[in-house]
Enzyme design. Structure first.
Site, PDB file in Angstrom:
ATOM      1  NE  ARG A 241      32.739  81.257  12.307  1.00  0.00           N
ATOM      2  CZ  ARG A 241      32.574  80.203  11.490  1.00  0.00           C
ATOM      3  NH1 ARG A 241      31.375  79.703  11.299  1.00  0.00           N
ATOM      4  NH2 ARG A 241      33.607  79.649  10.895  1.00  0.00           N
ATOM      5  CD  GLU A 270      29.688  77.567  17.573  1.00  0.00           C
ATOM      6  OE1 GLU A 270      30.464  76.658  17.205  1.00  0.00           O
ATOM      7  OE2 GLU A 270      29.053  78.271  16.787  1.00  0.00           O
ATOM      8  CG  HIS A 288      29.222  75.341  13.927  1.00  0.00           C
ATOM      9  ND1 HIS A 288      30.089  76.286  14.419  1.00  0.00           N
ATOM     10  CD2 HIS A 288      29.302  75.464  12.573  1.00  0.00           C
ATOM     11  CE1 HIS A 288      30.670  76.933  13.418  1.00  0.00           C
ATOM     12  NE2 HIS A 288      30.193  76.444  12.284  1.00  0.00           N
ATOM     13  N   GLY A 290      26.266  73.487   9.782  1.00  0.00           N
ATOM     14  CA  GLY A 290      26.156  74.063   8.431  1.00  0.00           C
ATOM     15  C   GLY A 290      26.831  73.261   7.336  1.00  0.00           C
TER      16      GLY A 290
HETATM   17  C1  DGY Z   1      32.990  77.226   8.274  1.00  0.00           C
HETATM   18  O1  DGY Z   1      33.477  76.670   7.308  1.00  0.00           O
HETATM   19  O2  DGY Z   1      33.213  78.400   8.540  1.00  0.00           O
HETATM   20  C2  DGY Z   1      32.094  76.409   9.152  1.00  0.00           C
HETATM   21  O3  DGY Z   1      31.360  77.189  10.024  1.00  0.00           O
HETATM   22  C3  DGY Z   1      32.926  75.411   9.924  1.00  0.00           C
HETATM   23  O4  DGY Z   1      33.983  76.100  10.494  1.00  0.00           O
END
Ligand code: DGY
Length: 322
Positions: A241, A270, A288, A290
């Site tokens: 984060r 963000e 973002h 991921g």
């Molecule tokens: C998560 O699952 O925490 C990803 O960062 C998308 O919110």
């Protein structure tokens, strides 16, 4: 019997929206415009449940909406720092998340950033696209080797462990871990040496990858003082984060080459990225991504659906966090 009304705050993969529509009286966000505090309050008034995402700031004020119909927030994502959990508990609102299903893809993205920063892939790509590549040279864009180096993991939960496995078995890296929630011991996992302090990990690592949740304790964990504990040739990767890094301090450290580079997928504000980072060549910036694979986004949707179905059938949702 009337089906529960579920408000979905963002567009989801089509197959997930179809499955949700089969189970609930669904209110979709056809425009996919991110929610405001006012539209979230409206969602809480309208739905028995709200399927929310990381872009929804469910603050104490928003959760205090009255009258409120919603009794569950089914978050589409594992991280839930955008939800004021204490306020949700105080109002008796159940909160669920989607752990597990995004572990591998997020770990893959951490390795993507690690490799891209080490091998200067962003700079190389920009060079080629700008039409400025004049051909191969022995001294062009020399990066740093990944294989055999030391990787320090801050946070050693599911995703940290998955990164450790990739680094150990794919790249022959030595892996260190710092995670205050682990029981003390020499090894955090087979072959992964546990560091007693963050400083011990930072000062011994060639690469540092962040995998801790965003909490008041981890806010700006990486700041001017802790970044200064990293080795001058080290690279910092963040797929956790944005709040975990003081972006202003990181921009200064990168500009002054106090560390070599950073690879970031998440940001403090963000979608705004600190302007000091945008100017720099030695940082790779992703939006973002991921968990952004078709397979994982579908699995996240199905996980949120399972939580909603369990809740409205009167059983304990499998992934309840509040
Ligand atoms: C998560 O699952 O925490 C990803 O960062 C998308 O919110």
């Amino acid at each position: 019997m009337a089906r529960p009304v579920v408000v979905v705050t963002r567009r989801l993969p089509e197959t997930v929206e179809r499955q949700l529509a089969a189970a609930f009286d669904l209110r979709l966000n056809a425009t996919d415009v991110p929610s405001t505090a006012a539209s979230l309050a409206e969602a809480l008034r309208e739905g028995d449940g709200v399927l929310c995402t990381v872009t929804d700031r469910l603050s104490a004020d928003v959760l205090a909406t009255s009258p409120r119909r919603a009794r569950i927030l089914a978050n589409f994502g594992v991280g839930f720092n955008h939800v004021d959990i204490a306020a949700a508990r105080a109002h008796g609102i159940v909160v669920t998340n989607t752990p597990g299903v995004l572990t591998d893809d997020t770990a893959d993205l951490a390795m993507t950033l690690l490799l891209a920063t080490a091998r200067r892939a962003g700079e190389g790509e920009r060079l080629v696209r700008a039409g400025s590549w004049s051909g191969w040279r022995p001294t062009q864009l020399l990066g740093t080797r990944v294989t055999g180096k030391v990787l320090g993991l801050v946070g050693f939960g599911r995703i940290g462990r998955a990164v450790a496995a990739r680094a150990q078995h794919g790249f022959g890296m030595t892996v260190l871990a710092y995670d205050p929630s682990l029981p003390p011991g020499a090894e955090a996992a087979p072959g992964v040496r546990q560091c007693a302090t963050l400083e011990a990990l930072l000062s011994a690592s060639d690469f540092v990858s962040l995998h801790c949740p965003a909490t008041p304790e981890t806010r700006h964990l990486m700041n001017a003082a802790t970044i200064a504990q990293m080795r001058p040739h080290a690279i910092l990767v963040n797929t956790a984060r944005g709040d975990v890094i003081d972006e202003a301090a990181l921009a200064v450290a990168l500009e002054q080459r106090a560390i070599a580079a950073a690879g970031l997928d998440v940001y403090e504000g963000e979608p705004t990225v600190h302007p000091g980072l945008l100017r720099l060549e030695n940082v790779v910036l992703l939006p973002h991504l991921g968990s952004a694979t078709a397979e994982t986004r579908r699995a996240m949707g199905e996980c949120a659906l399972a939580n909603l179905v369990a809740f409205f059938s009167g059983t304990e949702p499998p992934n309840r966090v509040a």
